[in-house]
Design a protein around this motif. Structure first.
Motif, PDB file in Angstrom:
ATOM      1  N   THR A   2      37.400 -17.643-127.050  1.00  0.00           N
ATOM      2  CA  THR A   2      38.195 -18.856-126.967  1.00  0.00           C
ATOM      3  C   THR A   2      39.198 -18.713-125.838  1.00  0.00           C
ATOM      4  O   THR A   2      39.961 -17.761-125.788  1.00  0.00           O
ATOM      5  CB  THR A   2      38.946 -19.102-128.290  1.00  0.00           C
ATOM      6  N   LEU A   3      39.170 -19.677-124.908  1.00  0.00           N
ATOM      7  CA  LEU A   3      40.108 -19.703-123.790  1.00  0.00           C
ATOM      8  C   LEU A   3      41.268 -20.622-124.142  1.00  0.00           C
ATOM      9  O   LEU A   3      41.057 -21.740-124.612  1.00  0.00           O
ATOM     10  CB  LEU A   3      39.409 -20.194-122.524  1.00  0.00           C
ATOM     11  N   LEU A   4      42.484 -20.153-123.899  1.00  0.00           N
ATOM     12  CA  LEU A   4      43.673 -20.902-124.284  1.00  0.00           C
ATOM     13  C   LEU A   4      44.557 -21.199-123.080  1.00  0.00           C
ATOM     14  O   LEU A   4      44.792 -20.325-122.247  1.00  0.00           O
ATOM     15  CB  LEU A   4      44.486 -20.084-125.308  1.00  0.00           C
ATOM     16  N   ILE A   5      45.043 -22.415-123.032  1.00  0.00           N
ATOM     17  CA  ILE A   5      46.044 -22.837-122.055  1.00  0.00           C
ATOM     18  C   ILE A   5      47.287 -23.229-122.856  1.00  0.00           C
ATOM     19  O   ILE A   5      47.204 -24.013-123.803  1.00  0.00           O
ATOM     20  CB  ILE A   5      45.549 -24.022-121.208  1.00  0.00           C
ATOM     21  N   ARG A  79      52.998 -11.064-120.666  1.00  0.00           N
ATOM     22  CA  ARG A  79      51.592 -11.189-120.283  1.00  0.00           C
ATOM     23  C   ARG A  79      51.462 -11.229-118.760  1.00  0.00           C
ATOM     24  O   ARG A  79      51.255 -12.286-118.157  1.00  0.00           O
ATOM     25  CB  ARG A  79      51.006 -12.477-120.869  1.00  0.00           C
ATOM     26  N   PRO A  80      51.598 -10.079-118.110  1.00  0.00           N
ATOM     27  CA  PRO A  80      51.519 -10.047-116.640  1.00  0.00           C
ATOM     28  C   PRO A  80      50.159 -10.466-116.087  1.00  0.00           C
ATOM     29  O   PRO A  80      50.046 -10.804-114.921  1.00  0.00           O
ATOM     30  CB  PRO A  80      51.833  -8.585-116.294  1.00  0.00           C
ATOM     31  N   ASP A  81      49.151 -10.479-116.941  1.00  0.00           N
ATOM     32  CA  ASP A  81      47.807 -10.863-116.536  1.00  0.00           C
ATOM     33  C   ASP A  81      47.594 -12.373-116.505  1.00  0.00           C
ATOM     34  O   ASP A  81      46.573 -12.848-116.010  1.00  0.00           O
ATOM     35  CB  ASP A  81      46.787 -10.249-117.503  1.00  0.00           C
ATOM     36  N   VAL A  82      48.554 -13.131-117.015  1.00  0.00           N
ATOM     37  CA  VAL A  82      48.372 -14.581-117.151  1.00  0.00           C
ATOM     38  C   VAL A  82      49.222 -15.318-116.121  1.00  0.00           C
ATOM     39  O   VAL A  82      50.446 -15.161-116.090  1.00  0.00           O
ATOM     40  CB  VAL A  82      48.753 -15.047-118.577  1.00  0.00           C
ATOM     41  N   PRO A  83      48.577 -16.131-115.278  1.00  0.00           N
ATOM     42  CA  PRO A  83      49.360 -16.896-114.301  1.00  0.00           C
ATOM     43  C   PRO A  83      50.198 -17.980-114.976  1.00  0.00           C
ATOM     44  O   PRO A  83      49.814 -18.542-115.992  1.00  0.00           O
ATOM     45  CB  PRO A  83      48.291 -17.522-113.400  1.00  0.00           C
ATOM     46  N   VAL A  84      51.356 -18.229-114.369  1.00  0.00           N
ATOM     47  CA  VAL A  84      52.266 -19.265-114.854  1.00  0.00           C
ATOM     48  C   VAL A  84      52.444 -20.280-113.727  1.00  0.00           C
ATOM     49  O   VAL A  84      52.780 -19.914-112.604  1.00  0.00           O
ATOM     50  CB  VAL A  84      53.633 -18.682-115.256  1.00  0.00           C
ATOM     51  N   ARG A 124      40.547 -20.628-113.297  1.00  0.00           N
ATOM     52  CA  ARG A 124      40.910 -19.686-114.367  1.00  0.00           C
ATOM     53  C   ARG A 124      39.758 -19.457-115.334  1.00  0.00           C
ATOM     54  O   ARG A 124      39.554 -18.348-115.816  1.00  0.00           O
ATOM     55  CB  ARG A 124      42.145 -20.180-115.137  1.00  0.00           C
ATOM     56  N   ILE A 125      39.011 -20.503-115.644  1.00  0.00           N
ATOM     57  CA  ILE A 125      37.856 -20.355-116.534  1.00  0.00           C
ATOM     58  C   ILE A 125      36.817 -19.448-115.865  1.00  0.00           C
ATOM     59  O   ILE A 125      36.250 -18.568-116.503  1.00  0.00           O
ATOM     60  CB  ILE A 125      37.254 -21.737-116.888  1.00  0.00           C
ATOM     61  N   GLY A 126      36.601 -19.658-114.568  1.00  0.00           N
ATOM     62  CA  GLY A 126      35.650 -18.832-113.831  1.00  0.00           C
ATOM     63  C   GLY A 126      36.041 -17.361-113.825  1.00  0.00           C
ATOM     64  O   GLY A 126      35.193 -16.471-113.973  1.00  0.00           O
ATOM     65  N   ARG A 127      37.316 -17.084-113.696  1.00  0.00           N
ATOM     66  CA  ARG A 127      37.794 -15.690-113.691  1.00  0.00           C
ATOM     67  C   ARG A 127      37.701 -15.058-115.069  1.00  0.00           C
ATOM     68  O   ARG A 127      37.548 -13.846-115.187  1.00  0.00           O
ATOM     69  CB  ARG A 127      39.231 -15.614-113.191  1.00  0.00           C
ATOM     70  N   ALA A 128      37.818 -15.860-116.112  1.00  0.00           N
ATOM     71  CA  ALA A 128      37.768 -15.331-117.480  1.00  0.00           C
ATOM     72  C   ALA A 128      36.332 -15.066-117.936  1.00  0.00           C
ATOM     73  O   ALA A 128      36.107 -14.286-118.855  1.00  0.00           O
ATOM     74  CB  ALA A 128      38.447 -16.298-118.450  1.00  0.00           C
ATOM     75  N   ALA A 129      35.375 -15.700-117.273  1.00  0.00           N
ATOM     76  CA  ALA A 129      33.965 -15.570-117.701  1.00  0.00           C
ATOM     77  C   ALA A 129      33.375 -14.215-117.382  1.00  0.00           C
ATOM     78  O   ALA A 129      33.807 -13.482-116.570  1.00  0.00           O
ATOM     79  CB  ALA A 129      33.130 -16.657-117.028  1.00  0.00           C
TER      80      ALA A 129
END
Length: 129
Positions: A2-5, A79-84, A124-129
């Motif tokens: 599950t991808l979350l925004i 969460r340093p891995d998550v862009p803001v 972001r979805i592409g990077r998470a895949a």
């Protein structure tokens, strides 16, 4: 997976606006969205996001209590891995400089360009895949 925004804005109608703009994606389960009305609520949601993949945090800058610029370093530390990406009605150069220097990936101005935001989400979805 599950991808979350996470969307952080003190105006309750923002949730309705985002749900309308991304209704197909949400219905199809491409990603989910959580909404926080304050910086402290956002930090709690970030900490609880353990069974999902948090791919993006969108935060308004001008909020009562903890501003988006106050939230930014705390969210990045958690969460340093998550862009803001910061959102503001005031896209002046000083605000943009402060946001970028504090670790924001980008600054969007209101009214939000949902075409540009959609492109960012797709990245972001592409990077998470």
């Amino acid at each position: 997976m599950t991808l979350l925004i996470l969307v952080v804005d003190d105006e309750p109608d923002v949730e309705t606006l985002f749900k309308q703009q991304f209704r197909r994606d949400l219905r199809d389960g491409r990603f989910t969205m959580e909404f926080a009305l304050s910086g402290s609520e956002a930090l709690a949601l970030i900490e609880q996001a353990t069974n999902v993949t948090l791919i993006l945090i969108l935060s308004d800058i001008n909020m009562p209590g903890m501003s988006g610029l106050d939230l930014l370093p705390r969210a990045r530390a958690a969460r340093p891995d998550v862009p803001v990406i910061m959102i503001t009605a005031y896209g002046d150069a000083e605000t943009k400089r402060r946001a970028i220097e504090s670790g924001a990936e980008a600054l969007l101005t209101k009214p939000i360009d949902f075409i540009a935001l959609r492109a960012e989400i797709e990245t972001r979805i592409g990077r998470a895949a």
